[in-house]
Design a protein around this motif. Structure first.
Motif, PDB file in Angstrom:
ATOM      1  N   MET A  94       0.832  -1.205   0.000  1.00 43.72           N
ATOM      2  CA  MET A  94       0.000   0.000   0.000  1.00 43.72           C
ATOM      3  C   MET A  94       0.868   1.255   0.000  1.00 43.72           C
ATOM      4  N   ASN A  95       1.911   1.271   0.830  1.00 43.36           N
ATOM      5  CA  ASN A  95       2.783   2.446   0.904  1.00 43.36           C
ATOM      6  C   ASN A  95       3.512   2.689  -0.416  1.00 43.36           C
ATOM      7  N   ALA A  96       4.036   1.626  -1.005  1.00 43.56           N
ATOM      8  CA  ALA A  96       4.761   1.765  -2.273  1.00 43.56           C
ATOM      9  C   ALA A  96       3.822   2.220  -3.381  1.00 43.56           C
ATOM     10  N   PHE A  97       2.633   1.658  -3.423  1.00 42.51           N
ATOM     11  CA  PHE A  97       1.677   2.007  -4.474  1.00 42.51           C
ATOM     12  C   PHE A  97       1.281   3.474  -4.380  1.00 42.51           C
ATOM     13  N   THR A  98       0.933   3.950  -3.181  1.00 40.88           N
ATOM     14  CA  THR A  98       0.505   5.345  -3.037  1.00 40.88           C
ATOM     15  C   THR A  98       1.679   6.316  -3.167  1.00 40.88           C
ATOM     16  N   HIS A  99       2.873   5.873  -2.787  1.00 42.31           N
ATOM     17  CA  HIS A  99       4.060   6.723  -2.897  1.00 42.31           C
ATOM     18  C   HIS A  99       4.322   7.112  -4.342  1.00 42.31           C
ATOM     19  N   ASP A 100       4.119   6.202  -5.251  1.00 38.37           N
ATOM     20  CA  ASP A 100       4.441   6.415  -6.664  1.00 38.37           C
ATOM     21  C   ASP A 100       3.230   6.777  -7.514  1.00 38.37           C
ATOM     22  N   LEU A 101       2.085   6.923  -6.862  1.00 35.85           N
ATOM     23  CA  LEU A 101       0.847   7.252  -7.562  1.00 35.85           C
ATOM     24  C   LEU A 101       0.826   8.738  -7.903  1.00 35.85           C
ATOM     25  N   MET A 102       0.422   9.049  -9.111  1.00 35.33           N
ATOM     26  CA  MET A 102       0.325  10.438  -9.541  1.00 35.33           C
ATOM     27  C   MET A 102      -0.776  11.138  -8.751  1.00 35.33           C
ATOM     28  N   GLU A 103      -0.518  12.375  -8.341  1.00 33.78           N
ATOM     29  CA  GLU A 103      -1.539  13.122  -7.620  1.00 33.78           C
ATOM     30  C   GLU A 103      -2.705  13.371  -8.565  1.00 33.78           C
ATOM     31  N   GLY A 104      -3.884  13.147  -8.067  1.00 31.43           N
ATOM     32  CA  GLY A 104      -5.080  13.329  -8.863  1.00 31.43           C
ATOM     33  C   GLY A 104      -6.279  12.873  -8.070  1.00 31.43           C
ATOM     34  N   GLU A 105      -7.372  12.635  -8.776  1.00 30.45           N
ATOM     35  CA  GLU A 105      -8.630  12.275  -8.119  1.00 30.45           C
ATOM     36  C   GLU A 105      -8.505  10.996  -7.293  1.00 30.45           C
ATOM     37  N   PHE A 106      -7.896   9.952  -7.866  1.00 33.82           N
ATOM     38  CA  PHE A 106      -7.798   8.683  -7.137  1.00 33.82           C
ATOM     39  C   PHE A 106      -6.893   8.817  -5.917  1.00 33.82           C
ATOM     40  N   PHE A 107      -5.805   9.549  -6.046  1.00 34.15           N
ATOM     41  CA  PHE A 107      -4.901   9.789  -4.922  1.00 34.15           C
ATOM     42  C   PHE A 107      -5.664  10.472  -3.781  1.00 34.15           C
TER      43      PHE A 107
END
Length: 166
Positions: free
Chosen positions: A78-91
């Motif tokens: 979970m941490n790795a996935f959200t760390h590299d997730l582009m900022e946007g609606e889903f984030f």
């Protein structure tokens, strides 16, 4: 033996192998670069979603790498996935509504991908269908319009006097 191992064995100098330990050491030295190493948790943090890349392609790459990291816990994933997730609606959704584990996050990812794909399909449809009252090709020229008739000149103007002075 067959393939590259057989070729390697065939080119060994005569007398270079005196016991199994010699064979083992020579073999490992030669083929150690071919060994598939297990990836560590930190490797997950190197993935990036990328600007304007769909969530679907990011989760696909992330899951492929995650399979090669057997030591990764749900929390690390979970941490790795959200760390590299582009900022946007889903984030923002993940920040507002935190999940308990990676499987729950995958459920949210699947729901958001459905929305993302529906929006993309709608945009594609909007581009292919023109409004009924719009011209089919905007580059076509409109036919020339008749010139408007000028108002008849007043008697003063006909005589050459400026308007409104007599």
């Amino acid at each position: 033996m067959s393939g590259s191992a057989q070729k390697w064995l065939n080119v060994l100098p005569n007398g270079s192998i005196t016991c199994f330990q010699d064979f083992k050491n020579a073999f490992l030295r030669h083929f150690t670069s071919s060994r598939k190493y297990q990836k560590i948790d930190q490797y997950l943090f190197t993935l990036k979603q990328g600007f304007a890349k769909p969530l679907k392609s990011y989760i696909k790459r992330f899951n492929q790498v995650a399979q090669d990291v057997p030591s990764a816990t749900s929390e690390i994933l979970m941490n790795a996935f959200t760390h590299d997730l582009m900022e946007g609606e889903f984030f923002r959704v993940l920040i507002r509504e935190p999940v308990k584990n990676f499987n729950e996050m995958l459920g949210k990812v699947a729901n958001y991908i459905n929305v993302e794909e529906a929006q993309a399909a709608r945009r594609k449809e909007d581009k292919t269908t023109a409004p009924a009252n719009a011209p089919a090709n905007k580059s076509k020229r409109m036919p020339p319009q008749p010139l408007a008739r000028p108002f008849p000149l007043s008697k003063d103007a006909q005589l050459g006097f400026p308007p409104g002075q007599c």
